[in-house]
Design an enzyme around this catalytic site. Sequence first.
Site, short mmCIF file in Angstrom:
data_model
loop_
_atom_site.label_atom_id
_atom_site.label_comp_id
_atom_site.label_asym_id
_atom_site.label_seq_id
_atom_site.Cartn_x
_atom_site.Cartn_y
_atom_site.Cartn_z
N ASP A 195 0.88 -1.17 0.00
CA ASP A 195 0.00 0.00 0.00
C ASP A 195 0.92 1.23 0.00
O ASP A 195 1.46 1.58 1.03
CB ASP A 195 -0.88 -0.03 1.24
CG ASP A 195 -1.70 1.24 1.44
OD1 ASP A 195 -1.88 1.99 0.47
OD2 ASP A 195 -2.14 1.48 2.59
N GLU A 229 -0.84 10.80 0.80
CA GLU A 229 -2.10 10.07 0.92
C GLU A 229 -2.31 9.51 2.31
O GLU A 229 -3.43 9.50 2.83
CB GLU A 229 -2.15 8.94 -0.11
CG GLU A 229 -3.53 8.30 -0.28
CD GLU A 229 -3.86 7.22 0.74
OE1 GLU A 229 -5.04 6.86 0.86
OE2 GLU A 229 -2.92 6.72 1.41
N HIS A 329 -1.56 -2.37 6.14
CA HIS A 329 -0.93 -1.60 7.22
C HIS A 329 -0.26 -2.51 8.26
O HIS A 329 -0.06 -2.12 9.40
CB HIS A 329 -1.94 -0.65 7.88
CG HIS A 329 -2.22 0.56 7.07
ND1 HIS A 329 -2.78 1.70 7.60
CD2 HIS A 329 -2.00 0.83 5.77
CE1 HIS A 329 -2.91 2.62 6.65
NE2 HIS A 329 -2.44 2.09 5.52
#
Length: 356
Positions: A195, A229, A329
């Site tokens: 990510d 982001e 995450h």
Amino acid sequence: MIREESRLKMKLNQAYMTEILEMLLRTPSPTGYTHHIMRKVQTEVNKLGYELTYTNKGCGIVTIPGERDDRVIGISAHVDTLGAMVRSIKENGTLKMTYLGGFMMGAIENEYVQIHTRDERVYDGTILTSRPSVHVYEDARDFKRDEANMEVRIDELVKTKKDVEALGIRVGDYISFDPRVQIKENGLVKSRHLDDKASVASLFGLLKLIKEEGLKPAYAIKLFFSNYEEVGHGSAFIPEDITELIAVDMGALGDDLSGSERDVSICAKDSSGPYDYHMTSKMVELAQKLEIGYAVDIYPRYGSDASAALRGGRDIRAALVGPGVHASHSMERTHMDAVVNTAALLAAYILEPAQA
């Protein structure tokens, strides 16, 4: 058109995307500390014969001409990752930290890190609790894992705050996590920061395909590499001429979700609300027609660069797609099939975009 699009997936260069992905993953880029990775992005963009321009806050833009210029489609992915920053230097020579982005403290306990000073020195260290040993501390197992109780042990011979300061380490220095990249022969990729670096690799696959196959998108395309982001404002600004934005970001996997590590995820709704009906429907239609592995899901605890643009007041249509990533995450994993499927869906869409 569909028959031609169906061949695009076979023409995508997976080896190239794998090489780019590994380079990106091994380049530290915690949110706010992305100048090094943006230089590498620029180098790769230039190799493909395109120009990278920058916004004031360092986002990168690549413009690709289309058959028509009365509509501009933006495609965004973010190069910034989770990380931390030095909050204070403790008297015993360890560092207190403040986190960058949203993650569980348990996901970074015992992780190797690098501390990046303002004068470009780099030091190694390890994230630990302040009760790191069961042989010493009775409450080591149950000690709460939160920001107040975590610290960085520096791999230097330091015993005091002055020792640390002598190294040039200061409050506000960035801390990056060891990505621990592994790319398996079976196509699986496990690493921190998939990510959203898996999505950035998809964008490079798309860019290489456009260049090598001489493709002309239906409308002008602007690739947008955002760098904030993870803290919510990566695409709060996008170029004024963009009329619709495809945020390319990792697809979340888990209970109540239908995606997989080999699929491109198409998000119908996240915390910012539903995505554009026509764009999302077109993505589903193309994935079905071209037999691209895909899943449609809803992410109630998720926001994207498209969310930031919409909340910033932009009058755009927006969609969200991206490679499925397990354990987001945390210690993440995907498959190169998902990266390829994402690039293939984007290629099909820019040749045959949705109509309002």
